[in-house]
Design a protein around this motif. Structure first.
Motif, PDB file in Angstrom:
ATOM      1  N   PRO A  62      50.069   9.494  16.053  1.00  0.00           N
ATOM      2  CA  PRO A  62      49.909  10.675  16.843  1.00  0.00           C
ATOM      3  C   PRO A  62      51.244  11.387  17.367  1.00  0.00           C
ATOM      4  O   PRO A  62      52.105  10.621  17.688  1.00  0.00           O
ATOM      5  CB  PRO A  62      49.169   9.924  17.900  1.00  0.00           C
ATOM      6  CG  PRO A  62      49.535   8.364  17.998  1.00  0.00           C
ATOM      7  CD  PRO A  62      49.849   8.199  16.491  1.00  0.00           C
ATOM      8  N   SER A  63      51.228  12.506  17.248  1.00  0.00           N
ATOM      9  CA  SER A  63      52.434  13.399  17.600  1.00  0.00           C
ATOM     10  C   SER A  63      52.096  14.680  17.861  1.00  0.00           C
ATOM     11  O   SER A  63      51.190  15.122  17.864  1.00  0.00           O
ATOM     12  CB  SER A  63      53.566  13.243  16.513  1.00  0.00           C
ATOM     13  OG  SER A  63      52.814  14.307  15.322  1.00  0.00           O
ATOM     14  N   GLY A  64      53.194  15.129  18.669  1.00  0.00           N
ATOM     15  CA  GLY A  64      52.905  16.594  19.329  1.00  0.00           C
ATOM     16  C   GLY A  64      53.137  16.628  20.942  1.00  0.00           C
ATOM     17  O   GLY A  64      53.691  15.754  21.374  1.00  0.00           O
ATOM     18  N   SER A  65      52.621  17.814  21.374  1.00  0.00           N
ATOM     19  CA  SER A  65      52.438  17.898  22.922  1.00  0.00           C
ATOM     20  C   SER A  65      51.372  19.039  23.605  1.00  0.00           C
ATOM     21  O   SER A  65      51.046  19.549  22.535  1.00  0.00           O
ATOM     22  CB  SER A  65      53.911  18.501  23.244  1.00  0.00           C
ATOM     23  OG  SER A  65      54.039  19.858  22.757  1.00  0.00           O
ATOM     24  N   ILE A  66      51.324  18.990  24.528  1.00  0.00           N
ATOM     25  CA  ILE A  66      50.595  19.769  25.301  1.00  0.00           C
ATOM     26  C   ILE A  66      51.354  20.709  26.190  1.00  0.00           C
ATOM     27  O   ILE A  66      52.055  20.072  27.081  1.00  0.00           O
ATOM     28  CB  ILE A  66      49.139  19.228  25.833  1.00  0.00           C
ATOM     29  CG1 ILE A  66      48.177  20.232  26.364  1.00  0.00           C
ATOM     30  CG2 ILE A  66      49.328  18.252  26.894  1.00  0.00           C
ATOM     31  CD1 ILE A  66      46.823  19.711  26.573  1.00  0.00           C
ATOM     32  N   LYS A  78      43.198  17.629  25.274  1.00  0.00           N
ATOM     33  CA  LYS A  78      43.596  17.649  23.910  1.00  0.00           C
ATOM     34  C   LYS A  78      43.492  16.448  23.115  1.00  0.00           C
ATOM     35  O   LYS A  78      43.997  15.054  23.622  1.00  0.00           O
ATOM     36  CB  LYS A  78      45.080  18.203  24.096  1.00  0.00           C
ATOM     37  CG  LYS A  78      45.435  18.469  22.334  1.00  0.00           C
ATOM     38  CD  LYS A  78      46.614  19.084  22.332  1.00  0.00           C
ATOM     39  CE  LYS A  78      47.507  19.271  20.950  1.00  0.00           C
ATOM     40  NZ  LYS A  78      48.779  20.120  20.894  1.00  0.00           N
ATOM     41  N   ASP A  79      43.056  16.372  21.647  1.00  0.00           N
ATOM     42  CA  ASP A  79      43.157  15.121  21.257  1.00  0.00           C
ATOM     43  C   ASP A  79      44.231  15.096  19.966  1.00  0.00           C
ATOM     44  O   ASP A  79      44.546  16.099  19.388  1.00  0.00           O
ATOM     45  CB  ASP A  79      41.720  15.053  20.139  1.00  0.00           C
ATOM     46  CG  ASP A  79      40.732  14.798  20.999  1.00  0.00           C
ATOM     47  OD1 ASP A  79      40.835  14.539  22.249  1.00  0.00           O
ATOM     48  OD2 ASP A  79      39.563  14.761  20.559  1.00  0.00           O
ATOM     49  N   PHE A  80      44.689  13.868  19.767  1.00  0.00           N
ATOM     50  CA  PHE A  80      45.942  13.691  18.830  1.00  0.00           C
ATOM     51  C   PHE A  80      45.312  12.625  17.601  1.00  0.00           C
ATOM     52  O   PHE A  80      45.096  11.415  18.218  1.00  0.00           O
ATOM     53  CB  PHE A  80      47.034  12.990  19.740  1.00  0.00           C
ATOM     54  CG  PHE A  80      47.672  14.151  20.404  1.00  0.00           C
ATOM     55  CD1 PHE A  80      48.684  15.057  20.025  1.00  0.00           C
ATOM     56  CD2 PHE A  80      47.369  14.087  21.651  1.00  0.00           C
ATOM     57  CE1 PHE A  80      49.146  15.957  21.040  1.00  0.00           C
ATOM     58  CE2 PHE A  80      47.858  14.968  22.961  1.00  0.00           C
ATOM     59  CZ  PHE A  80      48.807  16.024  22.128  1.00  0.00           C
ATOM     60  N   ALA A  81      45.043  12.996  16.729  1.00  0.00           N
ATOM     61  CA  ALA A  81      44.482  12.476  15.581  1.00  0.00           C
ATOM     62  C   ALA A  81      45.503  11.236  15.107  1.00  0.00           C
ATOM     63  O   ALA A  81      46.847  11.183  15.324  1.00  0.00           O
ATOM     64  CB  ALA A  81      44.237  13.314  14.198  1.00  0.00           C
ATOM     65  N   ILE A  82      44.621  10.043  14.864  1.00  0.00           N
ATOM     66  CA  ILE A  82      45.459   8.769  14.493  1.00  0.00           C
ATOM     67  C   ILE A  82      45.192   8.244  13.217  1.00  0.00           C
ATOM     68  O   ILE A  82      43.691   8.375  12.895  1.00  0.00           O
ATOM     69  CB  ILE A  82      45.558   7.627  15.530  1.00  0.00           C
ATOM     70  CG1 ILE A  82      46.040   8.039  16.912  1.00  0.00           C
ATOM     71  CG2 ILE A  82      46.104   6.262  15.082  1.00  0.00           C
ATOM     72  CD1 ILE A  82      45.693   7.034  17.912  1.00  0.00           C
ATOM     73  N   TYR A 171      41.451   8.637  17.473  1.00  0.00           N
ATOM     74  CA  TYR A 171      42.161   9.512  17.924  1.00  0.00           C
ATOM     75  C   TYR A 171      42.672   8.969  19.461  1.00  0.00           C
ATOM     76  O   TYR A 171      42.267   8.058  20.065  1.00  0.00           O
ATOM     77  CB  TYR A 171      41.350  10.921  18.445  1.00  0.00           C
ATOM     78  CG  TYR A 171      40.147  10.769  19.286  1.00  0.00           C
ATOM     79  CD1 TYR A 171      40.379  10.647  20.708  1.00  0.00           C
ATOM     80  CD2 TYR A 171      39.117  10.756  18.705  1.00  0.00           C
ATOM     81  CE1 TYR A 171      39.214  10.548  21.330  1.00  0.00           C
ATOM     82  CE2 TYR A 171      37.713  10.455  19.539  1.00  0.00           C
ATOM     83  CZ  TYR A 171      38.052  10.506  20.687  1.00  0.00           C
ATOM     84  OH  TYR A 171      36.702  10.223  21.665  1.00  0.00           O
ATOM     85  N   ARG A 173      43.179  10.647  23.276  1.00  0.00           N
ATOM     86  CA  ARG A 173      42.980  11.918  23.946  1.00  0.00           C
ATOM     87  C   ARG A 173      43.474  11.953  25.493  1.00  0.00           C
ATOM     88  O   ARG A 173      43.565  10.878  26.180  1.00  0.00           O
ATOM     89  CB  ARG A 173      41.483  12.006  23.956  1.00  0.00           C
ATOM     90  CG  ARG A 173      41.130  13.166  24.998  1.00  0.00           C
ATOM     91  CD  ARG A 173      39.466  13.201  25.065  1.00  0.00           C
ATOM     92  NE  ARG A 173      38.811  13.613  23.830  1.00  0.00           N
ATOM     93  CZ  ARG A 173      37.650  13.487  23.338  1.00  0.00           C
ATOM     94  NH1 ARG A 173      36.801  12.755  24.168  1.00  0.00           N
ATOM     95  NH2 ARG A 173      37.136  13.694  22.416  1.00  0.00           N
TER      96      ARG A 173
END
Length: 202
Positions: A62-66, A78-82, A171, A173
């Motif tokens: 899982p990576s990214g930001s909100i 927001k969901d971050f897929a795993i 995910y 979340r």
């Protein structure tokens, strides 16, 4: 002159290597029509093992930001897929650097520089079994009481009982409703960092 095929010591060699059977006498196999024994069968035991492996699949961490403006009024989710690459049971854990979203600004009476939010995990195995849990970010900070807080290990983290190697809907979340605290949030940027670890589980 009768021709015969003689097979020497194959069973004897297999037995000696295995170390569990006595040596056998020589056995003779005959061509079809020239004797009762036309073939000889011996057994060779073969054993091997596969060590458990577990990690994130390539591109599956899982990576990214909100970055949500006015989150105190609108909330966010927001969901971050795993995607895991685990050949057996696994555990996954999450830790929060701040235990909530924090603002570096100083505060006075009636104001707060920390905003709460929630973290949820849902993990799905290749056979369809799943595990899920959710906690407040405050419970993911050091010493927090969340069931999947900290660093994944043999006994820590959310446990997924089956192997997981596919894209199957797992995910992380993060979410928060509109802020409803009694203290007013000071204006400015709020940040937190989540760290996710995964481990083989017995």
């Amino acid at each position: 002159m009768m021709k015969q095929l003689v097979v020497f010591g194959m069973a004897m060699v297999a037995a000696l290597c295995a170390g569990s059977q006595p040596a056998r006498a020589e056995v003779t196999a005959y061509a079809v029509g020239q004797g009762a024994v036309n073939s000889i069968t011996v057994g060779v035991e073969v054993r091997a093992s596969v060590q458990g492996r577990c990690g994130f699949a390539t591109g599956g961490a899982p990576s990214g930001s909100i970055d949500q403006a006015d989150f105190d009024q609108s909330g966010f989710s927001k969901d971050f897929a795993i995607q895991l690459n685990c050949s057996g049971a696994s555990r996954i854990a999450v830790s929060s650097a701040n235990g909530g979203m924090t603002n570096a600004a100083s505060t006075g009476l009636g104001y707060s520089s920390k905003a709460p939010y929630q973290v949820a995990l849902r993990m799905v195995a290749d056979n369809g079994t799943s595990a899920s849990a959710s906690c407040e970010a405050s419970a993911l900070a050091a010493g927090g009481g969340c069931s999947f807080a900290g660093t994944a290990g043999n006994a820590t983290g959310l446990r997924l009982a089956g192997a997981s190697t596919k894209t199957n809907g797992s995910y992380l979340r993060i979410s928060a409703p509109a802020y409803a605290g009694t203290e007013t949030l000071v204006a400015g940027r709020y940040v937190d960092t989540l760290s996710i670890t995964v481990s083989v589980s017995p």
